[in-house]
Design a protein around this motif. Structure first.
Motif, short mmCIF file in Angstrom:
data_model
loop_
_atom_site.label_atom_id
_atom_site.label_comp_id
_atom_site.label_asym_id
_atom_site.label_seq_id
_atom_site.Cartn_x
_atom_site.Cartn_y
_atom_site.Cartn_z
N TYR A 14 0.84 -1.19 0.00
CA TYR A 14 0.00 0.00 0.00
C TYR A 14 0.87 1.24 0.00
O TYR A 14 1.98 1.23 0.53
N VAL A 16 0.36 5.22 1.23
CA VAL A 16 -0.53 6.12 1.96
C VAL A 16 0.01 7.53 1.79
O VAL A 16 1.20 7.78 1.96
N TRP A 19 -4.38 13.49 2.33
CA TRP A 19 -5.59 13.67 1.55
C TRP A 19 -5.43 14.75 0.49
O TRP A 19 -5.86 14.57 -0.66
#
Length: 109
Positions: A14, A16, A19
């Motif tokens: 993954y 990350v 936002w």
């Protein structure tokens, strides 16, 4: 770009990122921005109320003794549950729901 990589067994699995950076990537790719809130869950079918247990049991043609034996409780305790004199714990509610083929029990209101 501030990216955190999460690995499993030494392999990247993954990525990350903040936002705002995710939104910027979407914009650069010409894709619509995403809301930080999750999509609403699909409506769930109504859950049978614990007060409906007797009619569910009778509808399946089960005696109170048969259902109690299946769940692992005494018939007298099951009768107390059916008459709302006792509230079963979560494990017994799950066992009853499984035996009566319902998705679960709602919490008492």
């Amino acid at each position: 770009m501030n990216v955190q990589v999460i690995t499993r067994e030494g392999e990247p699995e993954y990525a990350v990122l903040p936002w705002a950076e995710f939104q910027a990537l979407l914009k650069a790719a010409g894709m619509p921005s995403k809301s930080p809130m999750a999509e609403p869950a699909a409506p769930q079918p109504p859950v049978a109320a614990l007060s409906q247990m007797r009619s569910l049991r009778e509808g399946l043609g089960l005696s109170i003794e048969q259902l109690a034996r299946t769940v692992g409780i005494s018939p007298s305790y099951l009768e107390l549950i059916e008459t709302a004199e006792r509230q079963p714990d979560a494990a017994i509610r799950r066992a009853l729901a499984r035996a009566l083929s319902v998705s679960g029990w709602s919490d008492p209101s």
